[in-house]
Design a protein around this motif. Structure first.
Motif, mmCIF file in Angstrom:
data_model
loop_
_atom_site.group_PDB
_atom_site.id
_atom_site.type_symbol
_atom_site.label_atom_id
_atom_site.label_comp_id
_atom_site.label_asym_id
_atom_site.label_seq_id
_atom_site.Cartn_x
_atom_site.Cartn_y
_atom_site.Cartn_z
ATOM 1 N N LYS A 73 0.723 10.356 -10.502
ATOM 2 C CA LYS A 73 0.567 9.474 -11.674
ATOM 3 C C LYS A 73 1.048 8.054 -11.392
ATOM 4 C CE LYS A 73 0.766 13.208 -15.092
ATOM 5 N NZ LYS A 73 1.547 13.863 -16.162
ATOM 6 N N LYS A 74 1.754 7.872 -10.257
ATOM 7 C CA LYS A 74 2.193 6.522 -9.868
ATOM 8 C C LYS A 74 1.120 5.778 -9.089
ATOM 9 C CE LYS A 74 7.077 7.843 -9.802
ATOM 10 N NZ LYS A 74 8.307 7.983 -8.978
ATOM 11 N N ARG A 75 -0.052 6.365 -8.977
ATOM 12 C CA ARG A 75 -1.240 5.730 -8.407
ATOM 13 C C ARG A 75 -1.124 5.330 -6.931
ATOM 14 N NH1 ARG A 75 -5.365 6.742 -11.943
ATOM 15 N NH2 ARG A 75 -4.744 6.294 -14.077
ATOM 16 N N PRO A 76 -0.862 6.270 -6.022
ATOM 17 C CA PRO A 76 -0.910 5.925 -4.596
ATOM 18 C C PRO A 76 -2.356 5.644 -4.186
ATOM 19 C CG PRO A 76 -0.717 8.295 -4.853
ATOM 20 C CD PRO A 76 -0.599 7.711 -6.232
ATOM 21 N N GLN A 77 -2.542 4.728 -3.249
ATOM 22 C CA GLN A 77 -3.916 4.441 -2.774
ATOM 23 C C GLN A 77 -4.331 5.368 -1.638
ATOM 24 O OE1 GLN A 77 -1.481 1.918 -2.688
ATOM 25 N NE2 GLN A 77 -2.247 0.114 -3.758
ATOM 26 N N VAL A 78 -3.348 6.016 -0.983
ATOM 27 C CA VAL A 78 -3.645 6.892 0.156
ATOM 28 C C VAL A 78 -2.981 8.243 -0.071
ATOM 29 C CG1 VAL A 78 -3.543 7.164 2.667
ATOM 30 C CG2 VAL A 78 -3.609 4.853 1.668
ATOM 31 N N ILE A 79 -3.731 9.316 0.156
ATOM 32 C CA ILE A 79 -3.197 10.679 0.093
ATOM 33 C C ILE A 79 -3.232 11.266 1.502
ATOM 34 C CG2 ILE A 79 -3.522 13.023 -0.806
ATOM 35 C CD1 ILE A 79 -2.653 11.044 -2.931
ATOM 36 N N VAL A 80 -2.104 11.836 1.920
ATOM 37 C CA VAL A 80 -2.033 12.557 3.201
ATOM 38 C C VAL A 80 -1.712 14.004 2.848
ATOM 39 C CG1 VAL A 80 -1.011 12.677 5.489
ATOM 40 C CG2 VAL A 80 -1.096 10.477 4.276
ATOM 41 N N GLY A 81 -2.629 14.919 3.141
ATOM 42 C CA GLY A 81 -2.399 16.286 2.689
ATOM 43 C C GLY A 81 -2.846 17.355 3.654
ATOM 44 N N THR A 82 -2.280 18.546 3.454
ATOM 45 C CA THR A 82 -2.726 19.725 4.194
ATOM 46 C C THR A 82 -3.920 20.332 3.449
ATOM 47 O OG1 THR A 82 -1.049 21.005 3.006
ATOM 48 C CG2 THR A 82 -0.483 20.233 5.215
ATOM 49 N N PRO A 83 -4.826 21.016 4.151
ATOM 50 C CA PRO A 83 -6.066 21.485 3.520
ATOM 51 C C PRO A 83 -5.857 22.371 2.298
ATOM 52 C CG PRO A 83 -6.253 21.604 5.901
ATOM 53 C CD PRO A 83 -4.832 21.253 5.607
ATOM 54 N N GLY A 84 -4.939 23.341 2.400
ATOM 55 C CA GLY A 84 -4.745 24.261 1.285
ATOM 56 C C GLY A 84 -4.265 23.573 0.023
ATOM 57 N N ARG A 85 -3.277 22.704 0.141
ATOM 58 C CA ARG A 85 -2.751 22.029 -1.045
ATOM 59 C C ARG A 85 -3.761 21.011 -1.595
ATOM 60 N NH1 ARG A 85 2.117 21.786 -3.765
ATOM 61 N NH2 ARG A 85 2.037 24.003 -3.217
ATOM 62 N N ARG A 145 3.379 14.601 -10.715
ATOM 63 C CA ARG A 145 4.098 13.450 -11.266
ATOM 64 C C ARG A 145 4.006 12.247 -10.327
ATOM 65 N NH1 ARG A 145 7.808 17.554 -12.580
ATOM 66 N NH2 ARG A 145 9.196 16.991 -10.847
ATOM 67 N N ALA A 146 4.108 12.499 -9.018
ATOM 68 C CA ALA A 146 4.011 11.406 -8.045
ATOM 69 C C ALA A 146 2.602 10.811 -8.023
ATOM 70 C CB ALA A 146 4.391 11.922 -6.654
ATOM 71 N N VAL A 186 0.868 -1.185 0.000
ATOM 72 C CA VAL A 186 0.000 0.000 0.000
ATOM 73 C C VAL A 186 0.901 1.230 0.000
ATOM 74 C CG1 VAL A 186 -1.678 1.330 1.347
ATOM 75 C CG2 VAL A 186 -1.920 -1.158 1.140
ATOM 76 N N ARG A 187 0.612 2.181 -0.877
ATOM 77 C CA ARG A 187 1.457 3.368 -1.030
ATOM 78 C C ARG A 187 0.712 4.621 -0.590
ATOM 79 N NH1 ARG A 187 1.181 0.743 -5.501
ATOM 80 N NH2 ARG A 187 0.124 2.417 -6.614
ATOM 81 N N ALA A 188 1.367 5.419 0.260
ATOM 82 C CA ALA A 188 0.799 6.697 0.714
ATOM 83 C C ALA A 188 1.670 7.827 0.195
ATOM 84 C CB ALA A 188 0.725 6.741 2.238
ATOM 85 N N LEU A 189 1.031 8.920 -0.233
ATOM 86 C CA LEU A 189 1.757 10.073 -0.772
ATOM 87 C C LEU A 189 1.384 11.330 0.008
ATOM 88 C CD1 LEU A 189 3.530 11.376 -3.068
ATOM 89 C CD2 LEU A 189 1.364 11.801 -4.258
ATOM 90 N N PRO A 190 2.382 12.061 0.550
ATOM 91 C CA PRO A 190 2.060 13.345 1.194
ATOM 92 C C PRO A 190 1.997 14.470 0.162
ATOM 93 C CG PRO A 190 4.388 12.843 1.498
ATOM 94 C CD PRO A 190 3.804 11.702 0.715
ATOM 95 N N VAL A 191 1.011 15.342 0.276
ATOM 96 C CA VAL A 191 0.933 16.541 -0.571
ATOM 97 C C VAL A 191 0.746 17.737 0.349
ATOM 98 C CG1 VAL A 191 0.047 15.312 -2.595
ATOM 99 C CG2 VAL A 191 -1.566 16.301 -0.980
ATOM 100 N N TYR A 192 1.557 18.771 0.157
ATOM 101 C CA TYR A 192 1.539 19.910 1.080
ATOM 102 C C TYR A 192 2.097 21.136 0.381
ATOM 103 C CZ TYR A 192 6.241 17.944 1.455
ATOM 104 O OH TYR A 192 7.470 17.416 1.167
#
Length: 486
Positions: free
Chosen positions: A118-130, A115-116, A99-105
């Motif tokens: 497009k590698k199809r992570p199943q979980v996104i961890v992000g800050t509200p603004g981003r 670009r990241a 299982v792959r998680a990607l942070p976006v911030y």
């Protein structure tokens, strides 16, 4: 506590948990994991240090369908640091299940994030603004989301993110599971839960379980204009290996950092106005020990996972008991002991008593350290450094020089001179702290808010040898005091 093997987890997750060094589930994990796996909405009231990331992370990863390469889970976090930390832990939990998680911030190049994605992570961890930015660009779509986690919801409320969160949740499918974690439960968080959650189960970690008994807690009552000199004296007496000094505002952090560096300490500041690259550099230098003091605001320190912090100094008393618990929880980790000292003015004593009641912990009063004690502390550190060098026997190339000096001078005089050279004598360089007497406000229940005064400060110390522990030095001073009283 329960063993994880009793919680109905798959072999891949049990393997990852074992490799991460987890042995038994904490109380919040034992209650949260089975109920989350069953699909229930859940509200968890818990602070950092209770294992809440694994509490939602383990069942979240368990529920991911690895045959489906769409985004299936979303974690919303208040800060970049917390988003990165949560994503890292989810990736460790999901390593054998793939299982792959990607942070976006914010602060990171958005094209790099696209670009990241497009590698199809199943979980996104992000800050509200981003997250909002990606949703507007349609680079993140939520139509297949099955689980949404709101982490540290009260912090997101304090930072003004509630409208962003509502907008994000409105775009997620109504047929989903929602988990909300928060140290406190103000009315706006309860309204948010009522609006977006269905009959949520509530799990609450009791205050006594998060006050961390392995942390030696104390306070010093003093006038605001004494704070900076007292902080410097404590740093000289205790010689912490890694210390965090908490200030209430970004401006306070900047002034404290500058003032500490002027006094010769190795300090860096951390607050929300720093760009991501600068924040990463500060945290890395602190972890590596290049600097030994970090001056930070509450929000900037959220989610920091740094081992080896020996001392926490609350230059400004925190406004909420939960913030106090979070601050001091930066030390005393992994079974080690830590020291937490809070500066309190006369007007703030009622607020300190309120923190004691809420945390169910009596905080010990300490006397203001003197300049002589600071000098003794540095002399003791110099003596320990000299002693450790002798014990390590790595002075071979200096023996001939020593013999020559002994032909010219008394041995005691030479050792005394060496100790004087090694001693960092207290520095009384004048520093300017512009808001030293600026008014602030504390929110203490059952009484009107009172006008307070607050200062600012900073520090920096070179590494050069082993440091004596605070307890060792306390024993040293106790002996000296007893001998004087005889």
């Amino acid at each position: 506590m329960k063993p994880f093997s009793d919680l109905g987890l798959s072999p891949q997750l049990l393997q990852a948990i074992h490799q991460m060094g987890y042995e038994e589930a904490t109380d919040i994990q034992a209650e949260t994991i089975p109920n989350t796996i069953s699909g229930k909405d859940l509200i968890g009231q818990a602070q950092t240090g209770t294992g809440k990331t694994a509490a939602f992370g383990i069942p979240l990863v368990e529920r991911i369908d690895t045959q489906n390469d769409s985004i299936q889970a979303l974690v919303i976090a208040p800060t970049r640091e917390l988003a990165i930390q949560v994503a890292e832990e989810l990736n460790r939990i999901g390593q054998f299940k793939r299982v792959r998680a990607l942070p976006v911030y914010g602060g990171q190049d958005i094209d790099r994030q696209i670009r990241a994605l497009k590698k199809r992570p199943q979980v996104i961890v992000g800050t509200p603004g981003r997250l909002q930015d990606h949703l507007r660009r349609k680079t993140i779509r939520l139509q297949n989301i099955q689980i949404v986690v709101l982490d540290e919801a009260d912090e997101m409320l304090n930072m003004g993110f509630i409208e962003d969160i509502e907008a994000i949740l409105a775009q997620a499918p109504t047929e989903r599971q929602t988990l909300l974690f928060s140290a406190t439960m103000p009315d706006q968080i309860r309204k948010l839960a009522n609006k977006f959650m269905i009959d949520p189960m509530q799990v609450k970690v009791k205050a006594k379980e998060v006050t961390m008994p392995n942390i030696e807690q104390s306070f010093i009552e003093l006038a605001p204009n004494q704070k900076f000199d007292v902080l410097c004296n404590l740093l000289d007496i205790q010689s912490p290996e890694l210390a965090i000094v908490f200030g209430r505002t970004k401006k306070r952090v900047d002034e404290l950092t500058e003032a500490l560096n002027k006094r010769g300490y190795a300090a860096e500041g951390l607050h929300g106005d720093l760009n991501q690259s600068r924040r990463d550099t500060v945290v890395r230098r602190f972890k590596e020990g290049t600097i030994d003091i970090m001056v930070a605001t509450d929000v900037a320190a959220r989610g920091l996972d740094i081992s080896g912090v020996t001392h926490v100094y609350n230059f400004d008393i925190p406004q909420e008991p939960e913030s106090y618990v979070h601050r001091i929880g930066r030390t005393g980790r992994a079974g080690k002991t830590g020291v937490a000292i809070t500066f309190v003015s006369y007007r703030e004593m009622d607020h300190l008593r309120y923190i004691e009641r809420m945390t169910k912990k009596k905080i010990k009063r300490e006397a203001i350290p003197t300049i002589n004690e600071a000098l003794e502390g540095q002399q003791f550190t110099a003596m320990e450094n000299l002693r450790s060098t002798v014990e390590e026997k790595n002075y071979g190339s200096y023996r001939e020089l020593a013999k020559k000096l002994l032909d010219e001078h008394d041995s005691i005089a030479l050792v005394a001179a060496a100790l004087k050279m090694l001693t960092k004598e207290p520095n009384k360089t004048k520093v300017s702290l512009s808001d030293l007497n600026a008014p602030g406000r504390l929110r203490t229940p059952k009484r009107k808010t009172e006008r307070q005064t607050f200062p600012k400060t900073k520090r920096n110390t070179g590494k050069g040898g082993s440091y004596a522990s605070g307890k060792q030095k306390n024993r040293f001073f106790d002996k000296k005091k007893k001998s004087k009283n005889r």
